[in-house]
Design an enzyme around this catalytic site. Structure first.
Site, short mmCIF file in Angstrom:
data_model
loop_
_atom_site.label_atom_id
_atom_site.label_comp_id
_atom_site.label_asym_id
_atom_site.label_seq_id
_atom_site.Cartn_x
_atom_site.Cartn_y
_atom_site.Cartn_z
N ASN A 322 80.19 -25.23 -30.42
CA ASN A 322 79.76 -24.36 -31.72
C ASN A 322 81.11 -24.38 -32.31
O ASN A 322 81.64 -23.53 -32.64
CB ASN A 322 79.03 -23.36 -31.22
CG ASN A 322 78.36 -23.43 -33.06
OD1 ASN A 322 78.84 -23.93 -33.61
ND2 ASN A 322 77.30 -21.98 -32.92
N HIS A 358 72.54 -13.91 -36.15
CA HIS A 358 71.88 -14.80 -36.00
C HIS A 358 69.97 -14.34 -35.58
O HIS A 358 69.57 -15.28 -34.94
CB HIS A 358 71.66 -15.47 -33.97
CG HIS A 358 72.84 -16.03 -33.75
ND1 HIS A 358 74.43 -16.16 -33.30
CD2 HIS A 358 72.48 -17.64 -33.16
CE1 HIS A 358 74.77 -17.20 -33.05
NE2 HIS A 358 73.53 -17.73 -33.41
#
Length: 471
Positions: A322, A358
């Site tokens: 990521n 998230h």
């Protein structure tokens, strides 16, 4: 009638291949980036920038609407609010704060109302990508109004002296190859791309030679997707919660935990590779030339496979996995916390921001907490070895490099699975059962390190050093 038929085709096909309909639509949307890139290369590359913006807006919005219906208007609202804020408050700290608070609040309220007990494929998925993109634009516009000598080298490269137009902001946000699952890329990169600065040297109207590297990334993405599906035949989230798994012998259990960790990560890696390939085909991923004058296409690379598949320490996961989100976090959160005067605190706050971004599931917070603890432990071990001459000499012995490398690879393979348990299972009762089923190995190793192991090791080394000095 045709819409019902289309919906039926997707529904039936998803059942045939054993995936949910939203997941199938998501992967088809990622693949759609390739034909759209070819259309852009053929008819729009090097042409009027407004036409290019409109093409990206229409195609990106259409893909979003196909996936999420009218909920895609959440993204439209957020982009329009950001534009109005940039227009009214200009490149000020207040402008950044308003955009930061509004976009994050909108996303979190979306999580609150839309989240279930498992992973959700709904409008909050592109929204979370969009939030970072728009906050980045706000910071870059702010940096563009600061004295250049106060900016870091990266901030100078990304700074925006001119406010993005409404078309530019929507085009950057809805870019079809990166709208749904990323990668993140700056407004500066987007403007340079549509402005033809990544073209062939001889003419602005010719797209760069990027088909071959794009196809290579596409093939890698398909390959990882196949491996992901294959590993799913041996391990799954639900399997880790069964009595059958709990009763497996310890060593096999650790092997399966490591395989499950790879299975979990490959889900993301396959999507990122496919998305990156489409970005390369568009020409967006250009990153200058190598020493031989060949173009490099890693400008939006989100997974560095050479590092990822050869990891011996958890810090390498941060470097290789990521990548663009981690760069974003470093540029717009970690470095902006410099005023705290403590790197450890800045890193902790950055990871907590990532957890909040998230969602509200406790598993996210536990996962990033473990990331913090594990990296702290690794740094502490390195510090202990470096401070002791005998340990430094022992671990530098060439004869030990191969066995040490094997041990470290096994360590990262197994314990990445451990660290991902809470991230993959999300709910407290689920990941606590999984922790129990793997004998709490991560808690025994990582949580007890600063409390038990490190003090004992330091005490023994100090005493040994003192005894040697008195001889």
């Amino acid at each position: 009638m045709s819409e019902e038929t289309g919906g039926g085709l997707i529904t039936n096909f998803s059942k045939t291949i054993g995936v949910t309909e939203p997941a199938l639509k998501l992967i088809l949307t990622v693949f759609a980036g390739y034909p759209l890139a070819l259309i852009h290369r053929k008819y729009l590359y090097g042409k009027d920038v407004s036409l290019q913006h409109l093409f990206f807006i229409v195609t990106g919005f259409a893909l979003g609407y196909w996936n999420y219906g009218k909920d895609i208007n959440h993204c439209v609202l957020t982009i329009f609010f950001t534009y109005c804020t940039l227009l009214l408050l200009k490149g000020t700290a207040i402008c950044v704060a308003v955009i930061f608070i509004f976009t994050m609040s909108h996303l979190l309220i979306g999580y609150l109302y839309c989240s279930t007990d498992s992973y959700d494929i709904n409008w909050t998925m592109p929204q979370c990508i969009l939030v970072l993109r728009l906050i980045g634009v706000a910071f870059d516009y702010y940096d563009g109004h600061q004295p250049p000598n106060t900016l870091s080298a990266d901030s100078k490269k990304l700074a925006l002296q001119k406010r993005p137009s409404l078309l530019e902001l929507f085009g950057h946000s809805f870019f079809p190859a990166a709208f749904i699952v990323g990668p993140q890329f700056s407004m500066k990169r987007y403007l340079q791309f549509v402005g033809g600065q990544y073209s062939k040297k001889d003419t602005i109207n010719d797209p760069p030679d990027c088909i071959e590297p794009a196809v290579q990334r596409l093939c890698l993405g398909i390959g990882y997707l196949i491996v992901f599906q294959t590993l799913g035949m041996f391990v799954s989230d639900e399997y880790l919660l069964t009595d059958e798994f709990a009763n497996v012998n310890f060593f096999k259990k650790m092997l399966l935990l490591g395989i499950w960790g790879k299975y979990t990560l490959y889900k993301y890696i396959s999507c990122w590779l496919l998305s990156e390939g489409a970005c390369i085909m568009f020409g967006l991923a250009y990153d200058g030339e190598d020493e031989k004058g060949n173009p490099k296409w890693n400008g939006v690379e989100n997974i560095e496979l050479n590092i990822f598949e050869n990891i011996t320490q958890f810090q390498d996961y941060v470097k290789s996995f990521n990548v663009n989100t981690n760069k974003w976090l470093g540029q717009y959160v970690y470095k902006r916390l410099k005023f705290l005067g403590n790197r450890l605190i800045s890193q902790f706050v950055s990871l907590m921001f990532l957890a909040v971004w998230h969602g509200f599931h406790s598993g996210y917070y536990v996962c990033f907490m473990f990331e913090f603890i594990v990296i702290y432990m690794e740094r502490d071990i390195k510090s202990i070895i470096k401070s002791d001459e005998r340990l430094t000499k022992f671990f530098s012995d060439p004869r030990l490099q191969l066995p040490i490398n094997i041990i470290l690879r096994l360590y990262t393979f197994i314990f990445m699975g451990w660290c991902l348990l809470s991230f993959g299972l999300l709910q407290f009762n689920r990941y606590m059962l999984a922790y129990k089923n793997v004998n709490y190995v991560g808690i025994i190793l990582f949580v007890l390190w600063p409390i038990v192991y490190a003090p004992i090791i330091r005490f023994v080394l100090k005493k040994f050093k003192k005894n040697r000095s008195t001889e």
